[in-house]
Design a protein around this motif. Sequence first.
Motif, PDB file in Angstrom:
ATOM      1  N   ARG A 206       0.757  -1.147  -0.090  1.00  0.00           N
ATOM      2  CA  ARG A 206       0.045   0.060  -0.034  1.00  0.00           C
ATOM      3  C   ARG A 206       0.729   1.278  -0.048  1.00  0.00           C
ATOM      4  N   ILE A 207       1.755   1.326   0.595  1.00  0.00           N
ATOM      5  CA  ILE A 207       2.883   2.317   0.739  1.00  0.00           C
ATOM      6  C   ILE A 207       3.454   2.536  -0.631  1.00  0.00           C
ATOM      7  N   GLU A 208       3.809   1.375  -1.108  1.00  0.00           N
ATOM      8  CA  GLU A 208       4.810   1.618  -2.531  1.00  0.00           C
ATOM      9  C   GLU A 208       3.878   2.144  -3.496  1.00  0.00           C
ATOM     10  N   GLU A 209       2.549   1.617  -3.444  1.00  0.00           N
ATOM     11  CA  GLU A 209       1.537   1.938  -4.663  1.00  0.00           C
ATOM     12  C   GLU A 209       1.073   3.498  -4.265  1.00  0.00           C
ATOM     13  N   GLY A 210       1.640   4.056  -3.349  1.00  0.00           N
ATOM     14  CA  GLY A 210       0.793   5.414  -2.908  1.00  0.00           C
ATOM     15  C   GLY A 210      -0.358   5.550  -2.246  1.00  0.00           C
ATOM     16  N   SER A 211      -1.010   4.506  -1.901  1.00  0.00           N
ATOM     17  CA  SER A 211      -2.343   4.202  -1.317  1.00  0.00           C
ATOM     18  C   SER A 211      -2.347   4.765   0.157  1.00  0.00           C
ATOM     19  N   ILE A 212      -1.163   4.681   0.919  1.00  0.00           N
ATOM     20  CA  ILE A 212      -0.959   5.190   2.156  1.00  0.00           C
ATOM     21  C   ILE A 212       0.540   5.895   1.840  1.00  0.00           C
ATOM     22  N   LYS A 213       0.505   7.214   2.559  1.00  0.00           N
ATOM     23  CA  LYS A 213       1.717   7.789   2.506  1.00  0.00           C
ATOM     24  C   LYS A 213       2.751   7.657   3.633  1.00  0.00           C
ATOM     25  N   ALA A 214       3.911   7.504   3.554  1.00  0.00           N
ATOM     26  CA  ALA A 214       4.651   7.028   4.556  1.00  0.00           C
ATOM     27  C   ALA A 214       5.948   8.212   4.634  1.00  0.00           C
ATOM     28  N   TYR A 215       6.090   8.554   5.800  1.00  0.00           N
ATOM     29  CA  TYR A 215       7.714   9.347   5.975  1.00  0.00           C
ATOM     30  C   TYR A 215       8.439   8.450   7.036  1.00  0.00           C
ATOM     31  N   TYR A 216       9.368   7.905   6.384  1.00  0.00           N
ATOM     32  CA  TYR A 216      10.360   7.253   7.020  1.00  0.00           C
ATOM     33  C   TYR A 216      11.539   8.160   7.669  1.00  0.00           C
ATOM     34  N   ASN A 217      12.298   7.611   8.773  1.00  0.00           N
ATOM     35  CA  ASN A 217      13.382   8.515   9.215  1.00  0.00           C
ATOM     36  C   ASN A 217      12.875   9.846   9.668  1.00  0.00           C
ATOM     37  N   SER A 218      11.447   9.990  10.309  1.00  0.00           N
ATOM     38  CA  SER A 218      10.801  11.222  10.450  1.00  0.00           C
ATOM     39  C   SER A 218      10.246  11.278  11.588  1.00  0.00           C
ATOM     40  N   THR A 219       9.977  12.319  12.273  1.00  0.00           N
ATOM     41  CA  THR A 219       9.705  12.506  13.692  1.00  0.00           C
ATOM     42  C   THR A 219       8.486  13.903  13.579  1.00  0.00           C
ATOM     43  N   LEU A 220       7.542  13.599  14.180  1.00  0.00           N
ATOM     44  CA  LEU A 220       6.604  14.640  14.407  1.00  0.00           C
ATOM     45  C   LEU A 220       6.905  15.624  15.464  1.00  0.00           C
ATOM     46  N   LYS A 221       6.959  16.953  15.053  1.00  0.00           N
ATOM     47  CA  LYS A 221       7.406  17.925  15.847  1.00  0.00           C
ATOM     48  C   LYS A 221       6.339  18.937  16.344  1.00  0.00           C
ATOM     49  N   GLU A 222       5.163  18.953  15.899  1.00  0.00           N
ATOM     50  CA  GLU A 222       4.141  19.813  16.444  1.00  0.00           C
ATOM     51  C   GLU A 222       2.757  19.290  15.914  1.00  0.00           C
TER      52      GLU A 222
END
Length: 323
Positions: A206-222
Amino acid sequence: MNPFDLIIVGGGPIGIACALEAKKKGLSHLIIEKGCIANSLYNYPLNMQFFSTSEKLEIDDIPFISKEAKPKRNEALEYYRRIVTSNELNIHLFEKVEAITKVLDTFEVVTSKSEYKAKNIVIATGFYDLPNLINVPGEELPKVSHYYKDPHYFAKQKLAVIGASNSAVDAALECYRKGAEVTMVIRGPEIGKRVKYWVRPDILNRIEEGSIKAYYNSTLKEILPKALIIETEEGMIKIENDHVLALTGYMPNFEFLRKLGVHLSDDDNLYPQYDENTMETNIEGLYLAGVICGGMDTHLWFIENSRVHAATIVKAILEKVDR
């Protein structure tokens, strides 16, 4: 009031196993549970499926029959509830333990409803009650939840799922399939290694096809009322957002253990001190059972490998009586 031989704090599968073993061996017992029977399981997502097969979730060799090899949440609730009711285990529900003190050889237990005495105490409270907070501005907003129940609520909404564990992946997939616009924020470089093997390919596809967007090596800041600020590999970004599921894990109630006088390790793991041969802590007569034994390593103990704690504890109690 005569003291119980054993008071068990926590009415989940392991607490139930301890009570069942105590009753078999002729020990008077009481389970005190702040919610319903198997309260943590009750609060799991509605469609949750266990990683373990049903026979590995059995206690006391009581058969657990499920439609599939790996049972669902509702089947587990039925199984553990029937054990409690058919065996007439002594359990007090919706009653919170507020304090436990030891006076000479007897524990005095104060709850939200009453007071009790016991010769021995078992703490089997699990770890699902206290979420690991992400500690960012906006986490207190009403659109943020650390628990996930039902995907219908998020239909047609911009949903951010924080984390990459089984719970996060299940929520992301279910909500996507109910019409949510799902974005995952993942601290590491990939989906968690412990994600159920039959689910992992699904989320990756699902991530590869773009149905679900994924931000790897990422951190929620606010967290803002209608947006999120995320630190990604490409820098800071701002995305529109309606709801946040911060599914970053949970922890045992260490403060409760400290108040009881249980020694915890000095490192970040906060391992409680106990004898592996008896499950007895540094406080004589106070035992630990289940996932709480692993400190912050909540993946070390689960139902299938900690159900043996019940027999270990009751055996240790009986051996003291026979001395």
